[in-house]
Design a protein around this motif. Structure first.
Motif, short mmCIF file in Angstrom:
data_model
loop_
_atom_site.label_atom_id
_atom_site.label_comp_id
_atom_site.label_asym_id
_atom_site.label_seq_id
_atom_site.Cartn_x
_atom_site.Cartn_y
_atom_site.Cartn_z
N ASP A 166 -5.63 -4.83 56.97
CA ASP A 166 -5.39 -3.48 56.48
C ASP A 166 -5.80 -3.32 55.03
N SER A 167 -6.12 -2.09 54.68
CA SER A 167 -6.44 -1.81 53.28
C SER A 167 -5.14 -1.80 52.48
N VAL A 168 -5.30 -2.03 51.18
CA VAL A 168 -4.16 -1.96 50.26
C VAL A 168 -3.47 -0.60 50.40
N LEU A 169 -4.28 0.47 50.44
CA LEU A 169 -3.72 1.82 50.55
C LEU A 169 -2.94 2.02 51.85
N ALA A 170 -3.53 1.59 52.97
CA ALA A 170 -2.87 1.81 54.27
C ALA A 170 -1.52 1.09 54.32
N LEU A 171 -1.47 -0.11 53.74
CA LEU A 171 -0.19 -0.84 53.73
C LEU A 171 0.85 -0.10 52.89
N ALA A 172 0.42 0.41 51.73
CA ALA A 172 1.36 1.12 50.86
C ALA A 172 1.86 2.39 51.54
N VAL A 173 0.95 3.14 52.17
CA VAL A 173 1.32 4.40 52.81
C VAL A 173 2.21 4.13 54.03
N ARG A 174 1.92 3.05 54.76
CA ARG A 174 2.66 2.80 55.99
C ARG A 174 4.15 2.61 55.73
N ALA A 175 4.49 2.02 54.60
CA ALA A 175 5.91 1.81 54.28
C ALA A 175 6.65 3.15 54.26
N PHE A 176 5.97 4.19 53.80
CA PHE A 176 6.61 5.52 53.73
C PHE A 176 6.52 6.23 55.08
N LEU A 177 5.39 6.06 55.78
CA LEU A 177 5.27 6.67 57.12
C LEU A 177 6.38 6.13 58.04
N ASP A 178 6.66 4.84 57.90
CA ASP A 178 7.63 4.20 58.80
C ASP A 178 9.08 4.46 58.38
N HIS A 179 9.29 4.99 57.18
CA HIS A 179 10.66 5.13 56.70
C HIS A 179 11.28 6.42 57.24
N PRO A 180 12.44 6.32 57.90
CA PRO A 180 13.01 7.50 58.57
C PRO A 180 13.45 8.60 57.61
N CYS A 181 13.68 8.29 56.34
CA CYS A 181 14.14 9.32 55.40
C CYS A 181 13.01 10.00 54.65
N PRO A 225 1.16 -2.63 47.68
CA PRO A 225 1.19 -2.52 49.14
C PRO A 225 2.40 -3.18 49.79
N PHE A 226 3.18 -3.95 49.01
CA PHE A 226 4.29 -4.71 49.62
C PHE A 226 5.64 -4.02 49.42
N VAL A 227 5.62 -2.71 49.15
CA VAL A 227 6.88 -1.98 48.98
C VAL A 227 7.69 -2.07 50.28
N SER A 228 8.97 -2.38 50.15
CA SER A 228 9.80 -2.60 51.34
C SER A 228 10.66 -1.39 51.66
N ALA A 229 11.10 -1.32 52.91
CA ALA A 229 11.99 -0.23 53.32
C ALA A 229 13.29 -0.28 52.53
N SER A 230 13.76 -1.49 52.22
CA SER A 230 15.05 -1.57 51.51
C SER A 230 14.92 -1.07 50.08
N LEU A 231 13.76 -1.27 49.44
CA LEU A 231 13.58 -0.72 48.09
C LEU A 231 13.54 0.81 48.15
N ILE A 232 12.83 1.35 49.15
CA ILE A 232 12.80 2.82 49.32
C ILE A 232 14.22 3.34 49.56
N ASP A 233 14.99 2.61 50.36
CA ASP A 233 16.41 2.97 50.59
C ASP A 233 17.17 3.07 49.27
N ARG A 234 17.01 2.04 48.43
CA ARG A 234 17.77 2.00 47.17
C ARG A 234 17.45 3.19 46.28
N VAL A 235 16.16 3.54 46.22
CA VAL A 235 15.75 4.64 45.35
C VAL A 235 16.30 5.97 45.89
N ILE A 236 16.18 6.17 47.20
CA ILE A 236 16.68 7.43 47.80
C ILE A 236 18.19 7.52 47.64
N GLU A 237 18.85 6.40 47.87
CA GLU A 237 20.31 6.36 47.74
C GLU A 237 20.74 6.80 46.33
N ALA A 238 20.09 6.24 45.32
CA ALA A 238 20.46 6.54 43.93
C ALA A 238 20.13 7.99 43.56
#
Ligand code: MG
Length: 396
Positions: free
Chosen positions: A34-49, A112-125
């Protein structure tokens, strides 16, 4: 947790990648499949929030973008960025303005390695704050360098390195960006834009794995990291073989590889008698150690009479996926006096790849006559041999 209907993400991918010194900008380079961009975007596409993603690309990067980013219901059409990262983010905020999300996460495509749990933490805060930045403690001792010499050692107490995604109340950060642009102020991240207008910025724990790929070596290292993880995850490599024969009888076409090919005779069998698909199906089942085609689709069962053999192969491929594995490669050798296979080879490869849901580059097909020898040489039947290489998670 925030209302999932109100969070958008901006992925900033406008860079031209000069520091990565490659032919194409770093965000379009591949790490693994995968491209660097696709990996980065996918983390957000896959995130339910996260319910909408706006990518900001560089000028004239539409083709590069289209090549690596398949459409997705959450993904808005890309917008072209500005001269600077800050201007690109402002453009992304403008593009999202009509849908007026409550919150926005702003992320650099080079992570590109942004994780769902990091996205969770930011949204939570963001639940009780207007600006959130993930940070990492600074481990190295910091030096200020001037003219190649250490001018001073900077105390690292209280210092942290900022990551992305940074989260904001949408209206607040859009207003802050507009003010910064009007004042001609420039900043290297969005938290700094928020700070400049006096929005309190809350820090949450970052993720050391969420590295920013800056140089060509960073990208190579990321590729090795993914390849290493991939090799561990799919370390159980297996090769299966399959062999099948069908007689020729009256008819005007033969099914080979899921493609109907005109011929002076037809193949005789209980199903559509596609020797190629039958051999591949047995090769995959053999690699799995899950019997053979007759085990799963007995010829004695009338429901398989005249069945398209794609059903059998699709079932075998699904069994590989059900075991958490993937098909690495399929190779077929067909022995038949006719018809000529070369004109149909690409269609057969495409057909087999589609049935197995793999890339066409993972399918090989070759054919030979039997030099007039034996039953194949006399045109009484044809035979196919196949090997399938599959990769399963290693489980003892
Ligand atoms: Mg057969």
């Amino acid at each position: 947790m925030s209302n999932p209907g109100e969070t958008a993400a901006i992925v900033v991918a406008g860079g031209v990648g000069l520091r990565a010194a490659a032919d194409i900008p770093k965000q379009y380079q591949l790490i693994g499949n995968d491209s660097v961009l696709a990996l980065a975007v996918r983390a957000f596409l896959d995130h339910p929030c996260v319910d909408a993603i706006q990518v900001v690309i560089g000028a004239e990067q539409e083709r590069l973008y289209a090549d690596v980013m398949p459409p997705h219901r959450k993904l808005r059409p890309p917008v072209a960025g500005g001269e600077t990262r800050q201007a690109s983010v402002a453009g992304g905020l403008d593009a999202l303005a009509e849908s007026s999300p409550a919150r926005v996460l702003i992320h650099d495509a080079a992570r590109p390695f942004v994780s769902a749990s990091l996205i969770d933490r930011v949204i939570e805060a963001l639940g009780g704050n207007n600006a959130v930045v993930p940070v990492l403690p600074v481990a190295s001792t910091l030096k200020r360098i001037a003219d190649g010499r250490v001018a001073e050692t900077v105390p690292r107490d209280g210092l942290a390195a900022a990551e992305t995604p940074q989260g904001f109340a949408f209206a607040a950060i859009r207003d802050a960006h507009a003010k910064a642009a009007a004042a001609g102020e420039s900043f290297t991240d969005d938290a700094a834009v928020a700070e400049w207008v006096g929005i309190p910025v809350v820090a949450v724990a970052g993720d050391p794995a969420n590295v920013k790929l800056t140089t060509a070596e960073d990208i190579a290292a990321a590729g090795r990291r993914l390849a290493g993880e991939d090799a561990l995850r799919f370390g159980d490599v297996r090769v299966g073989i399959g062999y099948d024969v069908h007689a020729l009888g009256t008819g005007h076409e033969v099914m080979l590889g899921g493609i109907a090919i005109p011929h002076s005779r037809g193949l005789v069998g209980h199903s559509d008698a596609d020797v190629v698909l039958h051999a591949i199906t047995d090769a995959i089942l053999g690699a799995l150690g899950e019997g053979d085609i007759g085990t799963h689709f007995p010829p004695s069962d009338p429901q398989w009479k005249g069945a398209p053999s794609a059903v059998f192969l699709a079932d075998a491929a699904a069994r590989v996926r059900a075991r958490g594995g993937r098909i690495a490669h399929i190779d077929v050798a067909l022995a038949a006096e006719g018809p000529k296979i070369a004109p149909h080879r690409e269609a057969m490869r495409a057909s087999i790849a589609a049935i197995c849901d793999i890339d066409i580059g993972r399918v090989g097909i070759k054919a030979t006559t039997n030099e007039g020898l034996g039953y194949i040489g006399r045109g009484e039947g044809m035979a196919a041999q196949a090997v399938a290489t599959i990769r399963l998670p290693y489980i003892r």
